[in-house]
Scaffold this active site. Structure first.
Site, PDB file in Angstrom:
ATOM      1  N   ARG A  80      33.321  42.872  51.393  1.00  0.00           N
ATOM      2  CA  ARG A  80      34.720  43.081  51.753  1.00  0.00           C
ATOM      3  C   ARG A  80      34.929  42.835  53.241  1.00  0.00           C
ATOM      4  O   ARG A  80      35.656  43.551  53.918  1.00  0.00           O
ATOM      5  CB  ARG A  80      35.157  44.493  51.372  1.00  0.00           C
ATOM      6  CG  ARG A  80      35.156  44.721  49.862  1.00  0.00           C
ATOM      7  CD  ARG A  80      35.608  46.122  49.496  1.00  0.00           C
ATOM      8  NE  ARG A  80      35.568  46.340  48.060  1.00  0.00           N
ATOM      9  CZ  ARG A  80      35.817  47.512  47.473  1.00  0.00           C
ATOM     10  NH1 ARG A  80      36.133  48.544  48.211  1.00  0.00           N
ATOM     11  NH2 ARG A  80      35.757  47.629  46.162  1.00  0.00           N
ATOM     12  N   ARG A 118      41.547  44.690  55.464  1.00  0.00           N
ATOM     13  CA  ARG A 118      42.329  45.589  56.308  1.00  0.00           C
ATOM     14  C   ARG A 118      41.543  46.248  57.431  1.00  0.00           C
ATOM     15  O   ARG A 118      42.135  46.933  58.266  1.00  0.00           O
ATOM     16  CB  ARG A 118      43.006  46.653  55.450  1.00  0.00           C
ATOM     17  CG  ARG A 118      42.059  47.501  54.616  1.00  0.00           C
ATOM     18  CD  ARG A 118      42.857  48.462  53.729  1.00  0.00           C
ATOM     19  NE  ARG A 118      42.005  49.277  52.884  1.00  0.00           N
ATOM     20  CZ  ARG A 118      41.612  48.920  51.668  1.00  0.00           C
ATOM     21  NH1 ARG A 118      42.007  47.762  51.187  1.00  0.00           N
ATOM     22  NH2 ARG A 118      40.850  49.708  50.945  1.00  0.00           N
ATOM     23  N   ARG A 147      48.793  38.985  57.589  1.00  0.00           N
ATOM     24  CA  ARG A 147      49.372  39.321  56.289  1.00  0.00           C
ATOM     25  C   ARG A 147      50.837  39.682  56.413  1.00  0.00           C
ATOM     26  O   ARG A 147      51.657  39.328  55.546  1.00  0.00           O
ATOM     27  CB  ARG A 147      48.606  40.501  55.662  1.00  0.00           C
ATOM     28  CG  ARG A 147      47.408  40.133  54.816  1.00  0.00           C
ATOM     29  CD  ARG A 147      47.790  39.559  53.469  1.00  0.00           C
ATOM     30  NE  ARG A 147      48.689  40.407  52.704  1.00  0.00           N
ATOM     31  CZ  ARG A 147      48.310  41.378  51.893  1.00  0.00           C
ATOM     32  NH1 ARG A 147      47.023  41.627  51.732  1.00  0.00           N
ATOM     33  NH2 ARG A 147      49.199  42.096  51.229  1.00  0.00           N
ATOM     34  N   ASP A 155      41.199  37.642  44.604  1.00  0.00           N
ATOM     35  CA  ASP A 155      41.084  38.865  43.815  1.00  0.00           C
ATOM     36  C   ASP A 155      40.671  38.487  42.399  1.00  0.00           C
ATOM     37  O   ASP A 155      41.045  37.405  41.906  1.00  0.00           O
ATOM     38  CB  ASP A 155      42.418  39.621  43.783  1.00  0.00           C
ATOM     39  CG  ASP A 155      42.279  41.010  43.179  1.00  0.00           C
ATOM     40  OD1 ASP A 155      42.023  41.963  43.941  1.00  0.00           O
ATOM     41  OD2 ASP A 155      42.417  41.145  41.952  1.00  0.00           O
ATOM     42  N   TYR A 191      41.234  46.766  33.056  1.00  0.00           N
ATOM     43  CA  TYR A 191      42.546  46.777  33.703  1.00  0.00           C
ATOM     44  C   TYR A 191      43.660  46.408  32.726  1.00  0.00           C
ATOM     45  O   TYR A 191      44.730  47.035  32.713  1.00  0.00           O
ATOM     46  CB  TYR A 191      42.565  45.793  34.874  1.00  0.00           C
ATOM     47  CG  TYR A 191      41.822  46.266  36.100  1.00  0.00           C
ATOM     48  CD1 TYR A 191      42.172  47.451  36.742  1.00  0.00           C
ATOM     49  CD2 TYR A 191      40.779  45.519  36.635  1.00  0.00           C
ATOM     50  CE1 TYR A 191      41.490  47.887  37.876  1.00  0.00           C
ATOM     51  CE2 TYR A 191      40.094  45.941  37.766  1.00  0.00           C
ATOM     52  CZ  TYR A 191      40.450  47.122  38.379  1.00  0.00           C
ATOM     53  OH  TYR A 191      39.774  47.553  39.502  1.00  0.00           O
TER      54      TYR A 191
END
Length: 283
Positions: free
Chosen positions: A24, A28, A37, A73, A147
């Site tokens: 990752r 952020r 972003r 993603d 999901y």
């Protein structure tokens, strides 16, 4: 001189150092990420090649890591196929109409490489800019199916596991469709120049070791012998259970909370060095 990241992934001696990368690393934690972003949604960012390129490059510039991790993603191919899914800040993937019936599975649209042109464009931009390998990725069927069936993130995956047991044929059909999505997603990345790929089976640790929820996944056939395959799970209960039902990966990638000796015991026989090339997933 061989590349240290690819050398480690192939269980070859690293030329001069142990390679470092973070699954990752783009995101952020970087102030430049927040700036670029702006008010763009996650899916909007993922379908904008110039923005994907910039975000993927940011941690390579800042940290000098040995591999770039493609910014996207695992739900992007599901969205690109036309399934109603959004990535909600602070929540994660949210499905507008959770899948619970055979009719819903049969109605799932196909996904073609043409639908993923924005992925191909982004990877080509990156390969032209990078001086380190690009690591692509996709999601594994159980994680994606969880999901879609649950309607969003779950701590127990109880609805998905109940679906798997009560409607095994429908579950298998769902996993087969999601496999097609992930294979197309990987194919777009590899054909455009990704040097290696990771399969995220994030929630496989919620399954018993004997459960074969992912068995239908022939993703290994997408990779060339020169493209190492990573397999990752962040679940702590049985992080290597997915290795028992998948083709043996070149590298096991796990959360930093999972100790390497534990990985070796759970994975079983194989080259022990596969358990040493472990990337960390910062919280």
């Amino acid at each position: 001189m061989s590349d240290p990241f690819l050398a480690a992934a192939r269980c070859e001696p690293a030329p001069d150092r142990v390679p470092i990368w973070f699954m990752r690393q783009a995101g952020r934690s970087l102030p430049e990420y927040k700036e670029v972003r702006g008010g763009t949604t996650m899916l909007e960012a993922c379908r904008t090649p110039d923005l994907v390129c910039e975000i993927t490059l940011q941690p390579v510039r800042r940290h000098g890591v040995d591999a770039a991790v493609f910014y996207s993603d695992i739900m992007v191919p599901v969205w690109a196929a036309g399934v109603g899914v959004d990535i909600v800040p602070g929540t994660g993937p949210v499905v507008a109409d959770p899948i619970r019936t055979a009719e819903q599975v049969e109605a799932l649209p196909d996904l073609t490489l043409e639908d993923l042109g924005f992925i191909t464009d982004a990877v080509r931009l990156l390969v032209a800019e990078l001086d380190v390998p690009l690591l692509g990725f996709c999601g594994a069927p159980f994680t994606l199916a969880s999901y879609l069936v649950e309607g969003g993130p779950s701590k127990t995956h109880a609805v998905a596991k109940s679906f798997m047991v009560s409607q095994p044929d429908v579950w298998s059909a769902l996993c087969a469709k999601l496999t097609d999505y992930s294979v197309a997603f990987l194919r777009a990345q590899i054909d455009a120049g990704a040097a290696a790929v990771q399969i995220f089976d994030s929630w496989a640790g919620s399954l018993a070791p004997t459960t074969t929820g992912n068995r239908s996944c022939p993703i290994r056939g997408v990779c060339s012998p020169e493209s190492p395959m990573f397999l990752g799970s962040i679940s702590a209960s049985e992080p290597a259970s997915c290795c028992r039902i998948w083709p043996v990966p070149d590298v096991r990638s796990s959360a930093s909370t999972i100790a390497s000796p534990s990985q070796k015991r759970r994975v079983g026989s194989g080259n022990p060095s596969q358990c040493r090339a472990i990337s960390t997933a910062p919280c």
